[in-house]
Design a protein around this motif. Structure first.
Motif, PDB file in Angstrom:
ATOM      1  N   SER A  33      50.586  52.270  29.048  1.00  0.00           N
ATOM      2  CA  SER A  33      50.491  50.872  28.631  1.00  0.00           C
ATOM      3  C   SER A  33      51.388  50.014  29.510  1.00  0.00           C
ATOM      4  CB  SER A  33      50.841  50.733  27.153  1.00  0.00           C
ATOM      5  OG  SER A  33      52.172  51.101  26.957  1.00  0.00           O
ATOM      6  N   GLU A  34      52.475  50.593  30.004  1.00  0.00           N
ATOM      7  CA  GLU A  34      53.325  49.829  30.931  1.00  0.00           C
ATOM      8  C   GLU A  34      52.574  49.485  32.206  1.00  0.00           C
ATOM      9  OE1 GLU A  34      57.388  50.867  32.121  1.00  0.00           O
ATOM     10  OE2 GLU A  34      57.407  52.131  30.329  1.00  0.00           O
ATOM     11  N   ILE A  35      51.847  50.494  32.741  1.00  0.00           N
ATOM     12  CA  ILE A  35      51.086  50.266  33.973  1.00  0.00           C
ATOM     13  C   ILE A  35      49.994  49.225  33.713  1.00  0.00           C
ATOM     14  CG2 ILE A  35      49.582  51.353  35.698  1.00  0.00           C
ATOM     15  CD1 ILE A  35      52.003  52.789  36.152  1.00  0.00           C
ATOM     16  N   HIS A  36      49.338  49.320  32.556  1.00  0.00           N
ATOM     17  CA  HIS A  36      48.295  48.333  32.234  1.00  0.00           C
ATOM     18  C   HIS A  36      48.877  46.928  32.191  1.00  0.00           C
ATOM     19  CE1 HIS A  36      45.840  51.703  30.118  1.00  0.00           C
ATOM     20  NE2 HIS A  36      45.737  51.728  31.426  1.00  0.00           N
ATOM     21  N   LYS A  37      50.037  46.824  31.542  1.00  0.00           N
ATOM     22  CA  LYS A  37      50.680  45.522  31.424  1.00  0.00           C
ATOM     23  C   LYS A  37      51.022  44.992  32.818  1.00  0.00           C
ATOM     24  CE  LYS A  37      54.546  43.639  28.799  1.00  0.00           C
ATOM     25  NZ  LYS A  37      55.807  44.106  29.360  1.00  0.00           N
ATOM     26  N   LEU A  38      51.525  45.899  33.650  1.00  0.00           N
ATOM     27  CA  LEU A  38      51.890  45.520  35.015  1.00  0.00           C
ATOM     28  C   LEU A  38      50.678  44.982  35.765  1.00  0.00           C
ATOM     29  CD1 LEU A  38      54.022  45.582  37.281  1.00  0.00           C
ATOM     30  CD2 LEU A  38      53.291  47.908  37.786  1.00  0.00           C
ATOM     31  N   ILE A  39      49.539  45.658  35.633  1.00  0.00           N
ATOM     32  CA  ILE A  39      48.331  45.215  36.333  1.00  0.00           C
ATOM     33  C   ILE A  39      47.945  43.806  35.876  1.00  0.00           C
ATOM     34  CG2 ILE A  39      45.841  45.640  36.547  1.00  0.00           C
ATOM     35  CD1 ILE A  39      46.492  48.635  36.567  1.00  0.00           C
ATOM     36  N   ARG A  40      47.999  43.568  34.561  1.00  0.00           N
ATOM     37  CA  ARG A  40      47.666  42.235  34.048  1.00  0.00           C
ATOM     38  C   ARG A  40      48.667  41.193  34.571  1.00  0.00           C
ATOM     39  NH1 ARG A  40      42.890  41.291  33.310  1.00  0.00           N
ATOM     40  NH2 ARG A  40      43.710  39.271  32.716  1.00  0.00           N
ATOM     41  N   GLU A  41      49.923  41.544  34.584  1.00  0.00           N
ATOM     42  CA  GLU A  41      50.939  40.593  35.066  1.00  0.00           C
ATOM     43  C   GLU A  41      50.734  40.250  36.535  1.00  0.00           C
ATOM     44  OE1 GLU A  41      54.578  41.893  32.077  1.00  0.00           O
ATOM     45  OE2 GLU A  41      54.644  42.456  34.187  1.00  0.00           O
ATOM     46  N   LEU A  42      50.392  41.290  37.323  1.00  0.00           N
ATOM     47  CA  LEU A  42      50.171  41.048  38.743  1.00  0.00           C
ATOM     48  C   LEU A  42      48.986  40.113  38.932  1.00  0.00           C
ATOM     49  CD1 LEU A  42      50.747  44.631  40.141  1.00  0.00           C
ATOM     50  CD2 LEU A  42      52.230  42.643  40.416  1.00  0.00           C
ATOM     51  N   ALA A  43      47.950  40.308  38.133  1.00  0.00           N
ATOM     52  CA  ALA A  43      46.793  39.419  38.222  1.00  0.00           C
ATOM     53  C   ALA A  43      47.225  37.987  37.911  1.00  0.00           C
ATOM     54  CB  ALA A  43      45.700  39.878  37.260  1.00  0.00           C
ATOM     55  N   ALA A  44      48.050  37.850  36.888  1.00  0.00           N
ATOM     56  CA  ALA A  44      48.488  36.510  36.492  1.00  0.00           C
ATOM     57  C   ALA A  44      49.263  35.823  37.608  1.00  0.00           C
ATOM     58  CB  ALA A  44      49.330  36.590  35.229  1.00  0.00           C
ATOM     59  N   THR A  45      49.910  36.589  38.466  1.00  0.00           N
ATOM     60  CA  THR A  45      50.641  35.957  39.564  1.00  0.00           C
ATOM     61  C   THR A  45      49.766  35.758  40.795  1.00  0.00           C
ATOM     62  OG1 THR A  45      51.444  38.099  40.314  1.00  0.00           O
ATOM     63  CG2 THR A  45      52.901  36.848  38.873  1.00  0.00           C
ATOM     64  N   GLY A  46      48.450  36.027  40.672  1.00  0.00           N
ATOM     65  CA  GLY A  46      47.552  35.623  41.735  1.00  0.00           C
ATOM     66  C   GLY A  46      46.969  36.721  42.617  1.00  0.00           C
ATOM     67  N   TYR A  47      47.338  37.976  42.363  1.00  0.00           N
ATOM     68  CA  TYR A  47      46.719  39.050  43.143  1.00  0.00           C
ATOM     69  C   TYR A  47      45.261  39.203  42.735  1.00  0.00           C
ATOM     70  CZ  TYR A  47      51.350  40.707  44.543  1.00  0.00           C
ATOM     71  OH  TYR A  47      52.596  40.822  45.067  1.00  0.00           O
ATOM     72  N   ALA A  48      44.426  39.573  43.706  1.00  0.00           N
ATOM     73  CA  ALA A  48      43.066  40.003  43.385  1.00  0.00           C
ATOM     74  C   ALA A  48      43.119  41.514  43.239  1.00  0.00           C
ATOM     75  CB  ALA A  48      42.115  39.605  44.499  1.00  0.00           C
ATOM     76  N   ILE A  49      42.706  42.023  42.089  1.00  0.00           N
ATOM     77  CA  ILE A  49      42.908  43.440  41.806  1.00  0.00           C
ATOM     78  C   ILE A  49      41.600  44.135  41.486  1.00  0.00           C
ATOM     79  CG2 ILE A  49      44.089  45.093  40.301  1.00  0.00           C
ATOM     80  CD1 ILE A  49      46.295  43.057  39.942  1.00  0.00           C
ATOM     81  N   ILE A  50      41.405  45.301  42.081  1.00  0.00           N
ATOM     82  CA  ILE A  50      40.255  46.140  41.749  1.00  0.00           C
ATOM     83  C   ILE A  50      40.796  47.394  41.086  1.00  0.00           C
ATOM     84  CG2 ILE A  50      38.373  47.539  42.679  1.00  0.00           C
ATOM     85  CD1 ILE A  50      38.149  45.509  44.962  1.00  0.00           C
ATOM     86  N   VAL A  51      40.332  47.685  39.872  1.00  0.00           N
ATOM     87  CA  VAL A  51      40.775  48.880  39.178  1.00  0.00           C
ATOM     88  C   VAL A  51      39.581  49.814  39.020  1.00  0.00           C
ATOM     89  CG1 VAL A  51      41.583  49.813  36.983  1.00  0.00           C
ATOM     90  CG2 VAL A  51      42.670  47.798  37.932  1.00  0.00           C
ATOM     91  N   ILE A  52      39.771  51.066  39.415  1.00  0.00           N
ATOM     92  CA  ILE A  52      38.735  52.077  39.235  1.00  0.00           C
ATOM     93  C   ILE A  52      39.244  53.035  38.188  1.00  0.00           C
ATOM     94  CG2 ILE A  52      37.514  53.976  40.348  1.00  0.00           C
ATOM     95  CD1 ILE A  52      37.988  52.463  43.000  1.00  0.00           C
ATOM     96  N   SER A  53      38.426  53.327  37.183  1.00  0.00           N
ATOM     97  CA  SER A  53      38.908  54.257  36.170  1.00  0.00           C
ATOM     98  C   SER A  53      37.752  55.009  35.555  1.00  0.00           C
ATOM     99  CB  SER A  53      39.673  53.495  35.094  1.00  0.00           C
ATOM    100  OG  SER A  53      40.085  54.391  34.092  1.00  0.00           O
ATOM    101  N   SER A  54      38.044  56.232  35.110  1.00  0.00           N
ATOM    102  CA  SER A  54      37.051  57.017  34.382  1.00  0.00           C
ATOM    103  C   SER A  54      37.297  56.922  32.891  1.00  0.00           C
ATOM    104  CB  SER A  54      37.107  58.482  34.811  1.00  0.00           C
ATOM    105  OG  SER A  54      36.880  58.586  36.181  1.00  0.00           O
ATOM    106  N   GLU A  55      38.348  56.191  32.512  1.00  0.00           N
ATOM    107  CA  GLU A  55      38.677  56.097  31.095  1.00  0.00           C
ATOM    108  C   GLU A  55      38.208  54.762  30.557  1.00  0.00           C
ATOM    109  OE1 GLU A  55      42.650  57.232  29.954  1.00  0.00           O
ATOM    110  OE2 GLU A  55      42.806  58.432  31.783  1.00  0.00           O
ATOM    111  N   MET A  56      37.321  54.829  29.565  1.00  0.00           N
ATOM    112  CA  MET A  56      36.746  53.590  29.069  1.00  0.00           C
ATOM    113  C   MET A  56      37.784  52.653  28.434  1.00  0.00           C
ATOM    114  SD  MET A  56      33.590  52.820  26.634  1.00  0.00           S
ATOM    115  CE  MET A  56      32.471  53.730  27.644  1.00  0.00           C
ATOM    116  N   PRO A  57      38.662  53.159  27.568  1.00  0.00           N
ATOM    117  CA  PRO A  57      39.627  52.233  26.957  1.00  0.00           C
ATOM    118  C   PRO A  57      40.430  51.498  28.023  1.00  0.00           C
ATOM    119  CG  PRO A  57      39.740  54.383  25.911  1.00  0.00           C
ATOM    120  CD  PRO A  57      38.839  54.536  27.087  1.00  0.00           C
TER     121      PRO A  57
END
Lengths: 333, 509
Positions: free
Chosen positions: B435-459
């Motif tokens: 959940s920390e990593i997820h939060k980090l990804i959202r925070e990075l997006a909020a600061t303007g990064y364009a982010i592509i996430v690939i995952s096999s986990e639906m949640p």
């Protein structure tokens, strides 16, 4: 965590513990068995040992860089012979006849340049073809040796320049010229591995090539640099050695690659790459030289020496493996 | 109707790992001549169950019956002797040896003095190959066969014993449609010979085409068994998901910026074809699909590890050609790779050296690397990402998975990229760090990064993405916005079921 650090220190200083063991062993046993009166750890004997370590040692330092990078170079012995021939033969070339003793630095430069170029050729082939360094340098080992024999057939190439011999035999602060060259090589390459970008990247490539590529590191140029360095050092080794002896036999330097690799591996560098240190290699070189000298001192012949070194190599690597396997298991917990 | 003895029967299997009940009272029965599908999301317990059947794990409770005998297995070879045979997704063949040697590997028929009885070997193998109705001979070299035929060799291996139950684990993952048909014929044959078959697959069309019954696992628990003919995709999907997931995001919504990266009609050999998408600054685009759907290959193309065969990549509206990772990095595209340990980190180096690896070239004072600059950079990102390590000297291999991943992310953030691609951001990472990593990804997006996430986990993909691209065997099936996406829509899309109305919600504005 603590025991891991202890093990790491143990494994990196193992070679030095072994050297101390050798010194004690040969001093004690030697006092009973030796045919001579002088003690094994006599100062002049030890200074001589350092000097005799130089030819293999200088190349082994370069080989450490190559092996840390994940490659290997089998052609060093042949490059050694070629550089020796160029050094001695060029001193008698007519173009340089007006130079007097100034021919010496010119010949040195020629020999060193030739070594660096031959090494760079290896590196370039490894880089551009993607063929394994083992295969490429196996080929160049044969090819370069062929060049040696093409030059003068089975005959030795000789040229004694007494100024040069005086320089090579000089002692500064007690240490021989060759020892100083070994020390300088160790220092410079140690600085390269420890403190430069090139050294850092070479470790990274050897440790995990894929991760290095993913970090944008261009693998090929680093390999080229390392092969150039080892070519240069093989030539430096030859230059230091033949300045004194003044005669190159076309078979000189054969099996050097194996002695060099033995020393590097004894010093803790992994064949697979990514791990190893210049200081460890220096330890490996000294350990082998001590063993040779020590066994001679207590009256063993050359064949016994080789048998002993072979056995010790396997035992040391077995111990190293035990230490490392146990460490790896602990990390998983 | 005669009472048949089940080919394979599991009763109340329980397997607990520290902190997790991986299997909880799992029971199911496979009859002879039946194809029985086993379904469940990633992490539902399928692979644990397979390992129990293969003897790699011993169950804590419960029993396994083959025919009428209760059995316990100590390893896969033992399981094979007892009549349970596995056909794995990944082939494990000695490619330079002949088909016959592979089929009887480890149990070659012998004559006196340990000589191989080639005649018997080829004869026995050809008999099995005849049963499979394949065209190659026992003395063919395995390397000369197609992947599909190599899989046939694996199946032939299974038939050297009197198999009661054959377990197929995602057998069609690497097969073409024509090759699949051959495989299905073989399965039909085995079925008619009275073998019980367990068929594991995520692909709904195969389930409905091939199987007689479907059993569903969810969170290690047996959810029930349905007759395939009497159920629907929606039913199965419902059983697989079951729980209501927490879809709330940890972060306030923010406005999106310009399109940072756009991909137009990109194709790459057989890995993926005609792929188009875009990511805006401040946006997280999720890629969801099965392993092998082409997601990682797209990421590798954007990072210069693979060259596309056609199509274009635009960064800030300008077409770029990414020929190597070095160029990708220079253009501001970074990749946190799928396998942290083999692709992302140099495990033998310390934390600081790993973090500064891509930019150490620029951190020199004279000929030497500047220790001070490196440590300053490490400290900055250690604090920013809350990386827990005793110090920068620590070998990166000694850190936990979550902290290792943060080092990899920090490595790229410190280069200030435009586009950050994260492949399987939390693989092998514990729940708290996830959940920390997820939060980090959202925070990075909020600061303007364009982010592509690939995952096999639906949640995970639902949790972090603003939009989700669903992929199936190299194609983008559909792009969902976070408002319209539901779990069953997503599962259907990645099983290859195209939406009924072909309206794509993601045309770049």
């Amino acid at each position: 965590m603590n025991s891991i650090n202890v093990k790491r220190h143990l494994s990196s200083s193992a070679i030095w513990i072994f050297i101390v063991f050798e010194l004690i062993f040969f001093s004690v046993v030697g006092s009973f068995l030796s045919i001579t009166d002088s003690a094994f750890m006599d100062t002049s004997n030890m200074l001589l040992l350092l000097k005799q370590s130089a030819p293999i040692g200088i190349i082994a330092v370069g080989m450490t860089l190559i092996m840390v990078n994940g490659n290997i170079d089998l052609s060093v012995g042949a490059v050694f012979a070629i550089a020796g021939i160029i050094l001695l033969d060029s001193m008698s070339w007519a173009v340089f006849s007006g130079l007097g003793d100034w021919v010496i630095p010119v010949s040195w430069a020629l020999a060193l340049t030739a070594g660096a170029l031959l090494g760079a050729l290896n590196g370039l082939i490894v880089w551009k073809t993607g063929v394994d360094a083992f295969i490429v340098t196996l080929g160049s080992m044969l090819g370069y040796r062929g060049l040696v024999f093409m030059f003068n057939g089975e005959n030795p190439t000789s040229n004694l320049n007494w100024t040069l011999v005086d320089f090579a035999e000089a002692q500064f602060l007690g240490f021989h010229t060759a020892t100083w060259f070994l020390a300088m090589t160790v220092l410079v390459v140690w600085l390269i591995t420890r403190y430069t970008v090139h050294g850092r990247n070479a470790y990274a490539i050897g440790n995990n090539r894929e991760a290095a590529v993913n970090a944008g590191i261009r693998v090929g140029p680093h390999m080229l640099i390392n092969f150039t360095i080892i070519g240069f050092l093989a030539a430096l080794s030859a230059v230091v050695f033949y300045s004194e002896s003044g005669s190159v036999n076309p078979n000189d330097g054969q099996l050097y690659e194996l002695w060099v690799i033995t020393a590097v591996v004894l010093g803790g560098t992994k064949l697979a790459g990514g791990s190893g240190s210049i200081i460890g290699t220096l330890g490996g070189v000294l350990a082998i030289q001590l063993l040779r000298k020590g066994l001679g001192y207590i009256g063993a012949d050359t064949s016994t020496v080789n048998l002993a070194i072979g056995l010790i190599l396997i035992v040391v690597l077995y111990i190293d493996r035990q230490i490392n396997v146990k460490g790896a298991q602990e990390l998983k917990v | 109707m005669t009472q048949l003895m089940p080919a394979l029967r599991l009763e109340g299997i329980v397997k607990t790992f520290p902190g997790v009940k991986a299997l909880d009272q799992v029971s199911f029965t496979v009859m002879p001549g039946e194809v029985h599908a086993l379904m469940g999301e990633n992490g539902a317990g399928k692979s644990t169950l397979m390992k129990v059947l293969g003897g790699l794990y011993q169950p804590d409770e419960g029993s396994i019956f083959v025919g009428e005998n209760a059995v316990s297995m100590s390893n896969p070879i033992d399981a094979k002797k007892k009549g349970i045979v596995f056909i794995h997704q990944e082939l494990s063949l000695a490619e330079e040896l002949s088909v016959a040697e592979n089929v009887y590997l480890g149990e070659l028929p012998q004559k006196s003095f340990g000589r191989v009885d080639w005649e018997a070997l080829y004869k026995k193998t050809d008999d099995i190959l005849a049963r499979l109705k394949v065209r190659f001979k026992a003395d063919t070299r395995v390397a000369d066969l197609s992947i599909a035929n190599q899989q046939m060799v694996e199946i032939a291996r299974a038939l050297t014993v009197d198999a009661k139950a054959v377990i197929f684990d995602e057998p069609t993952a690497s097969l073409t449609d024509a090759e699949k048909r051959v495989l299905f014929d073989v399965i039909e044959d085995l079925k008619s010979q009275g073998v019980g078959i367990v068929y594991i697959s995520h692909r709904m069309e195969e389930i409905f085409k091939m199987t007689d019954r479907v059993s569903v696992l969810r969170d290690g628990q047996y959810q029930g068994t349905l007759l395939t003919a009497e159920t629907t995709e929606e039913n199965i999907t419902q059983m697989m998901i079951g729980r209501k997931l927490d879809l709330s995001r940890a972060i306030v919504e923010h406005d999106l910026g310009e399109i940072a990266i756009e991909v137009k009609n990109l194709s790459c050999g057989s890995s993926y074809k005609d792929v188009s998408f875009h990511v805006r600054c401040g946006e997280v685009l999720g890629f969801y699909g099965l392993v092998g759907a082409g997601r990682t290959e797209i990421a590798e193309t954007l990072f210069g590890l693979r060259q596309p065969s056609s199509g274009s990549i635009l960064l800030d509206g300008k077409e770029i050609h990414i020929r190597s990772p070095a160029i990708a990095i220079k253009e501001g595209i970074s990749l946190v790779p799928e396998d942290r340990k083999s692709q992302g980190l140099v495990l033998g180096m310390n934390c600081r050296d790993n973090m500064t690896l891509p930019q150490v070239t620029d951190m020199t004072a004279g000929p030497f690397v500047s220790d001070g600059a490196e440590i300053a950079l490490f400290d900055l990102y250690r604090d920013r990402l809350d990386i827990r390590t005793p110090g920068w000297q620590q070998a990166v291999g000694n850190l936990s998975g979550g902290n290792q991943q943060k080092i990899v992310i920090g490595k790229w953030l410190s280069m200030h990229p435009r586009v950050l691609i994260v492949d399987e951001p939390t693989r092998g990472i514990d729940v708290g760090s996830k959940s920390e990593i997820h939060k980090l990804i959202r925070e990075l997006a909020a600061t303007g990064y364009a982010i592509i996430v690939i995952s096999s986990e639906m949640p995970e993909i639902l949790h972090v993405s603003d939009r989700i691209v669903a992929m199936y065997s190299g194609e983008i099936i559909q792009t969902f916005s976070s408002e319209e996406v539901t779990e069953d829509k997503l599962i259907q899309a990645i099983s290859g079921i195209k939406p009924k109305n072909t309206e794509i919600s993601s045309a770049p504005a």
